[in-house]
Design a protein around this motif. Structure first.
Motif, short mmCIF file in Angstrom:
data_model
loop_
_atom_site.label_atom_id
_atom_site.label_comp_id
_atom_site.label_asym_id
_atom_site.label_seq_id
_atom_site.Cartn_x
_atom_site.Cartn_y
_atom_site.Cartn_z
N ARG A 280 0.96 -1.37 0.07
CA ARG A 280 -0.12 0.05 0.05
C ARG A 280 0.87 1.31 -0.06
O ARG A 280 0.72 2.19 -0.68
CB ARG A 280 -0.92 0.03 1.23
N ASN A 283 2.38 1.76 -3.44
CA ASN A 283 1.63 2.33 -4.35
C ASN A 283 0.90 3.77 -4.11
O ASN A 283 0.97 4.61 -5.11
CB ASN A 283 0.29 1.27 -4.34
N ASN A 290 -4.95 2.44 -10.53
CA ASN A 290 -5.88 1.67 -9.75
C ASN A 290 -5.80 0.29 -10.07
O ASN A 290 -5.71 -0.60 -9.06
CB ASN A 290 -7.20 2.09 -9.80
N ASP A 291 -5.63 -0.05 -11.00
CA ASP A 291 -5.69 -1.58 -11.58
C ASP A 291 -4.42 -2.27 -11.05
O ASP A 291 -4.34 -3.33 -10.68
CB ASP A 291 -5.86 -1.78 -13.10
N ARG A 293 -2.46 -1.14 -8.57
CA ARG A 293 -2.63 -1.13 -7.02
C ARG A 293 -3.32 -2.18 -6.48
O ARG A 293 -3.00 -3.11 -5.65
CB ARG A 293 -3.24 0.44 -6.89
N ASP A 294 -4.55 -2.49 -7.16
CA ASP A 294 -5.57 -3.42 -6.81
C ASP A 294 -4.84 -4.68 -6.75
O ASP A 294 -4.96 -5.65 -6.00
CB ASP A 294 -6.96 -3.48 -7.25
N VAL A 298 -4.14 -7.53 -3.62
CA VAL A 298 -4.65 -8.83 -3.60
C VAL A 298 -3.64 -9.99 -3.46
O VAL A 298 -3.51 -10.96 -2.88
CB VAL A 298 -5.77 -9.00 -4.59
N CYS A 324 -11.00 -11.70 -3.31
CA CYS A 324 -10.61 -11.38 -4.37
C CYS A 324 -11.26 -10.50 -5.06
O CYS A 324 -10.89 -9.86 -6.36
CB CYS A 324 -9.79 -12.36 -5.14
N ASP A 325 -12.54 -10.29 -4.49
CA ASP A 325 -13.57 -9.67 -5.28
C ASP A 325 -13.94 -10.27 -6.91
O ASP A 325 -14.18 -9.24 -7.65
CB ASP A 325 -13.14 -8.31 -5.47
N ARG A 329 -15.26 -8.62 -10.03
CA ARG A 329 -14.17 -8.36 -10.89
C ARG A 329 -13.36 -9.28 -11.47
O ARG A 329 -12.20 -9.48 -10.85
CB ARG A 329 -13.40 -7.17 -10.21
N LEU A 332 -9.74 -8.66 -12.18
CA LEU A 332 -8.81 -8.61 -11.13
C LEU A 332 -8.02 -9.80 -10.94
O LEU A 332 -6.81 -10.16 -10.58
CB LEU A 332 -9.50 -7.86 -10.11
#
Length: 404
Positions: A280, A283, A290-291, A293-294, A298, A324-325, A329, A332
């Protein structure tokens, strides 16, 4: 007015590589003459124009002078009396300081062709030291041209620049731009190895620099050293053809091992949790998209669970997908799985191992997504909590049925 093709297009042509973009330098012209000829001005700091037909960039020959620290601290001079050689002299590497005239003749005042043949990355001259971005660019070229070596005198100059604090003046956006391009090169590990050798990695990404010398269990990691493992992972991500978010996730997935107390080596219990906070911070510091970073967050948190996917039952697989959402997503999850497969293959002797965990997790995702959420909601009623519980149970049952 004379026009020359310069820089990367000349280098790549001599290397027999595809030429994607062409850059042009114009000698002996003024901005007014360019505009009168139909060129459209676009340069903010110095005169650059777009060709009225091809849309390619044409820059007036220019010189530059250092006026302040960092890479913004320059003044530029573009005038009809600036020669082609003066323009080429301000470039970074000899292999990028060549030009072709309209008859196809090579202009090579700094020995770029010889360095191409010798496979050497060498700076053009002392002006190299005025721009810290060039440290990142040399490292990126090392990743793009892995058969080339960095000249000893160039590496020494890069070290002196780092010691003088030039790298500290770089803004996050510029660092990210070069790092992201280097990650997408043929052998991204070479970029980070070159930055480390120059001392720049410790300034830009200390969380990664400290991984060298940190041991891991040899039964899991024959290469033992965490930094060595990380470079193997990066190159494995390139062999997989992974996209940038996956490669960035691969780079940041093991940061927590650098925070393990020495008396706990070579075990790294809980490194996932500590690695998330470090990822974090990186980043945020580099203002990463964002892509990327996420995916990195994860992967840092879940890579151990993903590696153990073959041992997880339906309920545990569903919880993993939810963390992992992946239900919302799936793209992702795809990036994270690429990073995890690169992690599994980034071990000495395991470069070509299969990664069946990917198939099991994706099969679980397909089963969970096939559940009709609308029908579940209609059967349960308006209570949101009851709907969530019923949907979770139905998805777990679907996953279990898929593996019977």
């Amino acid at each position: 007015m004379k026009v020359y093709a310069v820089g990367g297009c000349v280098r790549d042509r001599l290397l027999g590589m595809p030429v994607a973009d062409r850059d042009w330098v114009v000698v002996g012209a003024t901005p007014a003459e360019m505009i009168a000829a139909g060129y459209r001005p676009v340069g903010r700091d110095f005169p650059v124009f777009l060709h009225p037909g091809s849309g390619e960039e044409y820059a007036l020959a220019r010189t530059e002078r250092k006026t302040a620290p960092g890479y913004h601290g320059f003044t530029f001079h573009a005038a009809p009396d600036v020669t082609l050689e003066e323009d080429l002299a301000r470039r970074d590497l000899t292999i990028n300081a060549m030009a072709l005239d309209d008859a196809g003749r090579l202009i090579d005042p700094f020995g770029g062709r010889a360095d191409l043949q010798a496979r050497v990355l060498r700076h053009v001259g002392p002006a190299f030291a005025e721009d810290p971005v060039r440290i990142l660019r040399v490292a990126r070229f090392a990743a793009r041209l892995p058969e080339f070596r960095i000249a000893g005198e160039t590496m020494q100059l890069m070290r002196r620049m780092v010691e003088a604090g030039e790298v500290d003046a770089l803004v996050p956006e510029r660092v990210w731009q070069e790092l992201s391009r280097g990650l997408m090169e043929k052998r991204p590990s070479r970029m980070f190895e070159a930055l480390r050798e120059a001392g720049a990695l410790a300034r830009l990404l200390p969380e990664i620099d400290r991984l060298w010398g940190v041991p891991q269990r040899a039964d899991y990691h024959p290469e033992i050293d965490t930094g060595v493992h990380l470079m193997l992972v990066l190159d494995a991500s390139a062999r997989l053809g992974a996209q940038l978010p996956a490669r960035w996730a691969a780079l940041l997935h093991d940061l927590g091992k650098g925070a393990t107390p020495r008396d706990e080596w070579p075990r790294h219990l809980g490194h996932e949790e500590s690695g998330v906070e470090l990822a974090r911070a990186v980043n945020e510091r580099l203002r990463v998209p964002n892509d990327c970073r996420d995916a990195s967050i994860v992967a840092a948190r879940e890579h151990g669970h993903i590696h153990r996917a073959l041992q997880l039952d339906a309920a545990a697989l569903l919880r993993l997908l939810e963390r992992c959402d992946a239900l919302r997503r799936p793209a992702l999850l795809a990036q994270v799985l690429d990073a995890c497969e690169a992690d599994a293959r980034g071990r000495t002797g395991h470069e070509d191992d299969p990664y069946p965990q990917r198939g099991r997790i994706l099969a679980a995702l397909d089963a969970a997504r096939a559940v009709d959420a609308g029908a579940i909601a209609a059967g349960v009623g308006p209570d949101g909590r009851r709907i969530a519980q019923a949907l979770h149970a139905a998805r777990a049952a679907a996953i279990a049925a898929a593996f019977r």
